[in-house]
Design an enzyme around this catalytic site. Structure first.
Site, PDB file in Angstrom:
ATOM      1  N   ASN A   1       0.830  -1.206   0.000  1.00 51.42           N
ATOM      2  CA  ASN A   1       0.000   0.000   0.000  1.00 51.42           C
ATOM      3  C   ASN A   1       0.865   1.257   0.000  1.00 51.42           C
ATOM      4  OD1 ASN A   1       0.566  -0.825   2.703  1.00 51.42           O
ATOM      5  ND2 ASN A   1      -1.126   0.364   3.506  1.00 51.42           N
TER       6      ASN A   1
ATOM      7  N   CYS B   1     -10.565  -3.452  -4.316  1.00 58.91           N
ATOM      8  CA  CYS B   1      -9.570  -4.443  -4.768  1.00 58.91           C
ATOM      9  C   CYS B   1     -10.253  -5.692  -5.299  1.00 58.91           C
ATOM     10  CB  CYS B   1      -8.604  -4.782  -3.638  1.00 58.91           C
ATOM     11  SG  CYS B   1      -7.477  -3.413  -3.292  1.00 58.91           S
TER      12      CYS B   1
ATOM     13  N   GLU C   1       0.477   5.326   0.443  1.00 60.30           N
ATOM     14  CA  GLU C   1      -0.436   6.380   0.883  1.00 60.30           C
ATOM     15  C   GLU C   1       0.057   7.759   0.449  1.00 60.30           C
ATOM     16  OE1 GLU C   1      -1.038   5.683   5.091  1.00 60.30           O
ATOM     17  OE2 GLU C   1      -2.156   3.838   4.676  1.00 60.30           O
TER      18      GLU C   1
ATOM     19  N   GLU D   1      -3.024  -4.587  -3.094  1.00 57.11           N
ATOM     20  CA  GLU D   1      -3.500  -5.515  -4.129  1.00 57.11           C
ATOM     21  C   GLU D   1      -3.562  -4.824  -5.487  1.00 57.11           C
ATOM     22  OE1 GLU D   1      -4.804  -4.821  -1.155  1.00 57.11           O
ATOM     23  OE2 GLU D   1      -6.277  -6.303  -0.537  1.00 57.11           O
TER      24      GLU D   1
ATOM     25  N   CYS E   1     -10.373  -5.112   0.377  1.00 60.20           N
ATOM     26  CA  CYS E   1     -11.488  -4.157   0.294  1.00 60.20           C
ATOM     27  C   CYS E   1     -12.288  -4.371  -0.991  1.00 60.20           C
ATOM     28  CB  CYS E   1     -10.967  -2.725   0.381  1.00 60.20           C
ATOM     29  SG  CYS E   1     -10.276  -2.105  -1.167  1.00 60.20           S
TER      30      CYS E   1
ATOM     31  N   CYS F   1      -4.247   0.728  -2.468  1.00 62.22           N
ATOM     32  CA  CYS F   1      -4.080  -0.536  -1.738  1.00 62.22           C
ATOM     33  C   CYS F   1      -2.999  -1.404  -2.388  1.00 62.22           C
ATOM     34  CB  CYS F   1      -5.380  -1.331  -1.766  1.00 62.22           C
ATOM     35  SG  CYS F   1      -6.740  -0.597  -0.867  1.00 62.22           S
TER      36      CYS F   1
HETATM   37  N1  THU Z   1      -5.419  -1.365   2.312  1.00 63.21           N
HETATM   38  C1  THU Z   1      -4.860  -2.256   1.427  1.00 63.21           C
HETATM   39  O1  THU Z   1      -3.690  -2.116   1.045  1.00 63.21           O
HETATM   40  N2  THU Z   1      -5.625  -3.271   0.976  1.00 63.21           N
HETATM   41  C2  THU Z   1      -6.937  -3.477   1.302  1.00 63.21           C
HETATM   42  O2  THU Z   1      -7.566  -4.384   0.796  1.00 63.21           O
HETATM   43  C3  THU Z   1      -7.575  -2.606   2.283  1.00 63.21           C
HETATM   44  C4  THU Z   1      -6.766  -1.483   2.818  1.00 63.21           C
HETATM   45  C5  THU Z   1      -4.611  -0.233   2.773  1.00 63.21           C
HETATM   46  C6  THU Z   1      -5.089   1.106   2.312  1.00 63.21           C
HETATM   47  C7  THU Z   1      -4.511   2.022   3.363  1.00 63.21           C
HETATM   48  O3  THU Z   1      -3.180   2.345   2.997  1.00 63.21           O
HETATM   49  C8  THU Z   1      -4.490   1.168   4.612  1.00 63.21           C
HETATM   50  O4  THU Z   1      -4.612  -0.177   4.188  1.00 63.21           O
HETATM   51  C9  THU Z   1      -5.584   1.495   5.606  1.00 63.21           C
HETATM   52  O5  THU Z   1      -6.816   1.441   5.032  1.00 63.21           O
END
Ligand code: THU
Length: 159
Positions: free
Chosen positions: A62, A112, A64, A75, A109, A73
């Protein structure tokens, strides 16, 4: 009135060693990928690894941003990188891990899942989704489609 039941089948292996070798190894790749996460805002690090039909592995984590919605994310970072770097090569599996696990399964999520599903429908090859939990069990969903029933297919129609 009739009721329609949708099933989600998760194959559970006691550990990565007991999972089918490419999938256990892919989870390890996802763990390595997690080290490159950039998550200063959520402090929730996620790693993903995509296995392609030709044996190549593409990692993602991930990423940000101070403008929160612009982050992505793990994935999707991995799946989009695979599409960009290996165009036309089907993805056969994606493993996902996070640094704050509990007894529940890592749960990708909705966004994804939508991207996993289109990766699968686009290639015509099932995409296995490999998950884990705090106990180190390995869970395998053998098709991304089952993780997102009644998905959006561009036409707002249910099939
Ligand atoms: N996140 C992912 O990388 N994958 C997911 O399926 C859900 C959330 C990340 C996004 C963000 O950087 C952190 O987790 C908190 O939501």
């Amino acid at each position: 009135m009739k009721e329609v039941t949708l099933e989600l089948r998760l194959q559970v292996y006691a550990s990565a060693d007991q999972a089918p070798p490419p999938l256990g190894a892919l989870l390890q790749e996802a763990k390595t990928a997690m080290e490159s996460a950039y998550a200063p805002y959520s402090k929730f690090r996620v790693g993903a690894a995509v296995l392609l039909e030709n044996g190549a592995v593409v990692r993602g984590s991930n990423q940000e941003n101070a403008s929160f919605p612009e982050g992505l994310c793990a994935e999707r970072v991995a799946l989009f990188a695979a599409g960009a770097q290996h165009p036309g090569i089907p993805a056969v599996a994606i493993a996902v891990i996070a640094d704050k696990l509990d007894e529940g399964w890592v749960s990708p999520c909705g966004g994804c899942r939508q991207v996993m599903l289109e990766t699968e429908t686009r290639s015509g090859k099932p995409l296995s989704v490999v998950l884990t939990n705090l106990s180190g069990q390995v869970g395998v969903v053998s098709s991304a489609a089952t993780l997102l029933p009644w998905c959006f297919d561009g036409h707002l129609l249910f099939h």
